[in-house]
Design an enzyme around this catalytic site. Sequence first.
Site, mmCIF file in Angstrom:
data_model
loop_
_atom_site.group_PDB
_atom_site.id
_atom_site.type_symbol
_atom_site.label_atom_id
_atom_site.label_comp_id
_atom_site.label_asym_id
_atom_site.label_seq_id
_atom_site.Cartn_x
_atom_site.Cartn_y
_atom_site.Cartn_z
ATOM 1 N N CYS A 116 0.817 -1.222 0.000
ATOM 2 C CA CYS A 116 0.000 0.000 0.000
ATOM 3 C C CYS A 116 0.850 1.272 0.000
ATOM 4 C CB CYS A 116 -0.952 -0.005 1.191
ATOM 5 S SG CYS A 116 -1.959 -1.488 1.257
ATOM 6 N N HIS A 257 -3.420 6.937 1.931
ATOM 7 C CA HIS A 257 -3.852 5.587 1.574
ATOM 8 C C HIS A 257 -5.188 5.317 2.270
ATOM 9 C CE1 HIS A 257 -4.210 1.396 1.101
ATOM 10 N NE2 HIS A 257 -3.814 1.084 2.318
ATOM 11 N N ASN A 287 -10.268 -0.569 0.454
ATOM 12 C CA ASN A 287 -8.819 -0.382 0.437
ATOM 13 C C ASN A 287 -8.272 -1.011 -0.848
ATOM 14 O OD1 ASN A 287 -6.071 -0.795 0.721
ATOM 15 N ND2 ASN A 287 -6.167 -1.350 2.872
HETATM 16 O O1 UT7 Z 1 -3.632 -1.358 3.690
HETATM 17 C C1 UT7 Z 1 -3.167 -2.165 4.723
HETATM 18 C C2 UT7 Z 1 -3.273 -1.460 5.967
HETATM 19 N N1 UT7 Z 1 -4.278 -2.124 6.801
HETATM 20 C C3 UT7 Z 1 -4.899 -1.402 7.704
HETATM 21 O O2 UT7 Z 1 -4.703 -0.228 7.783
HETATM 22 C C4 UT7 Z 1 -5.821 -2.115 8.671
HETATM 23 C C5 UT7 Z 1 -5.725 -1.468 10.028
HETATM 24 N N2 UT7 Z 1 -6.642 -2.060 10.969
HETATM 25 C C6 UT7 Z 1 -7.958 -1.800 10.942
HETATM 26 O O3 UT7 Z 1 -8.433 -1.068 10.086
HETATM 27 C C7 UT7 Z 1 -8.828 -2.390 12.019
HETATM 28 O O4 UT7 Z 1 -8.026 -3.042 12.985
HETATM 29 C C8 UT7 Z 1 -9.885 -3.402 11.480
HETATM 30 C C9 UT7 Z 1 -10.945 -2.664 10.697
HETATM 31 C C10 UT7 Z 1 -9.215 -4.446 10.591
HETATM 32 C C11 UT7 Z 1 -10.559 -4.108 12.643
HETATM 33 O O5 UT7 Z 1 -11.156 -3.159 13.519
HETATM 34 P P1 UT7 Z 1 -10.960 -3.261 15.082
HETATM 35 O O6 UT7 Z 1 -11.709 -2.170 15.680
HETATM 36 O O7 UT7 Z 1 -9.470 -3.335 15.345
HETATM 37 O O8 UT7 Z 1 -11.675 -4.627 15.404
HETATM 38 P P2 UT7 Z 1 -11.093 -5.919 16.121
HETATM 39 O O9 UT7 Z 1 -10.232 -6.708 15.200
HETATM 40 O O10 UT7 Z 1 -10.570 -5.557 17.468
HETATM 41 O O11 UT7 Z 1 -12.419 -6.724 16.356
HETATM 42 C C12 UT7 Z 1 -13.426 -6.278 17.275
HETATM 43 C C13 UT7 Z 1 -14.567 -7.268 17.296
HETATM 44 C C14 UT7 Z 1 -14.103 -8.695 17.524
HETATM 45 O O12 UT7 Z 1 -15.082 -9.350 18.297
HETATM 46 P P3 UT7 Z 1 -14.830 -9.672 19.853
HETATM 47 O O13 UT7 Z 1 -13.609 -10.529 19.858
HETATM 48 O O14 UT7 Z 1 -14.607 -8.335 20.498
HETATM 49 O O15 UT7 Z 1 -16.094 -10.353 20.249
HETATM 50 C C15 UT7 Z 1 -14.065 -9.284 16.154
HETATM 51 O O16 UT7 Z 1 -14.262 -10.693 16.151
HETATM 52 O O17 UT7 Z 1 -15.219 -7.268 16.024
HETATM 53 C C16 UT7 Z 1 -15.243 -8.600 15.494
HETATM 54 N N3 UT7 Z 1 -15.090 -8.501 14.035
HETATM 55 C C17 UT7 Z 1 -16.145 -8.382 13.225
HETATM 56 N N4 UT7 Z 1 -17.463 -8.340 13.445
HETATM 57 C C18 UT7 Z 1 -18.271 -8.186 12.385
HETATM 58 C C19 UT7 Z 1 -13.946 -8.471 13.323
HETATM 59 N N5 UT7 Z 1 -14.236 -8.341 12.016
HETATM 60 C C20 UT7 Z 1 -15.592 -8.276 11.932
HETATM 61 C C21 UT7 Z 1 -16.482 -8.112 10.860
HETATM 62 N N6 UT7 Z 1 -17.815 -8.082 11.148
HETATM 63 N N7 UT7 Z 1 -16.081 -8.007 9.588
#
Ligand code: UT7
Length: 331
Positions: A116, A257, A287
């Site tokens: 990216c 990005h 993305n």
């Molecule tokens: O271009 C490459 C660069 N990449 C990035 O910049 C990505 C950077 N990271 C992010 O954008 C975020 O970390 C994400 C959008 C990927 C995830 O968001 P988050 O707020 O960090 O969520 P998390 O991974 O902490 O997940 C929170 C909760 C979890 O449930 P529990 O364990 O709290 O019960 C996940 O299982 O959300 C759940 N979860 C979802 N729920 C519904 C994770 N993905 C999903 C989903 N739909 N798609």
Amino acid sequence: MQQIQVGVSLVGSGSARLPVFLSNEELGQVVDTSDEWIQTRTGIQQRGLLQAHGSLSDLAATAGQSALEMAAVGATEVDLIILATSTPDDLFGSAAQVQAQLGATRAVAFDLTAACSGFVFALVTAAQYMRNGVYKTVLVIGADALSRWTDWTDRRTCVLFGDGAGAVVLKASDRDRLLGFEMHSDGALNGCLNLRYQADSDPLVEGKTVQKGTYQPITMNGKEVYRFAVKRVPEVIEKALFRADLTPADIQWLVLHQANQRILDAVADRLKVPSERVVSNMARYGNTSAASIPLALDEAVRDHRIQPGDIVASAGFGAGLTWGAAIFEWG
Ligand code: UT7
């Protein structure tokens, strides 16, 4: 004696938009997710998907062609094409196919892989060939089709990515409008975001083997990448601004990005750039990796938000890990 122009100007932009988009609701049929979760956590509403008959080089060539048209530059004037991509049609590189499709018969073309950060790294690389006077007209394309390598059963990653391509045309000029840049990588953090080749051992002759495998779908530690981005991106922009003899107050447009709206908001907040000066189109494209900066730039140029003379701060970040910023004056 003719004066050699060793400045760089960005004189045209272009993009390729896919005809097929997948909405958050439709993704809910594939994995356990919801439109509400995806929009709140990322800002994404839909993403473009390359269909079976499409190719990365078609997408890149379309973006390149539209940038050449805006710049009023003929394909045969182009000296160099750099295609930033991590998802080529051919592991040997797709840039030469793009060159052929464009009819840029005089140009040399090669791929550059920096995930990216690819577009920013390619822009800076192109500028070096221009600053030393070797090339005068360069096409920089960012194109990716991460949908090819997405694990469509992994809701933590599959909701994020989309396919697309964007491009800019650079022309040699007396005044250098690439005002400052800064690039970094840290392989110690490589495990945070991967699209890794995994091989088994295939016996060839007695005592000697070869590898036989394939690339594995994208894996990501979202929280780590998020933390890395909100810390490193403002930092790298500040360093690039310093090299340009500018401060965050001079930024007229922030073109980052398009990974996550929350990352864009956090970076803008840290740099005190008002939200109406932050270009964001991830709601519609997701993305798109190396394509996301030129796609966002092109949209803002075509709807006349970004005007000639405006100061743009762009920054890419992602796998590697890599991150980099380029400060330029548009037009
Ligand atoms: O271009 C490459 C660069 N990449 C990035 O910049 C990505 C950077 N990271 C992010 O954008 C975020 O970390 C994400 C959008 C990927 C995830 O968001 P988050 O707020 O960090 O969520 P998390 O991974 O902490 O997940 C929170 C909760 C979890 O449930 P529990 O364990 O709290 O019960 C996940 O299982 O959300 C759940 N979860 C979802 N729920 C519904 C994770 N993905 C999903 C989903 N739909 N798609």
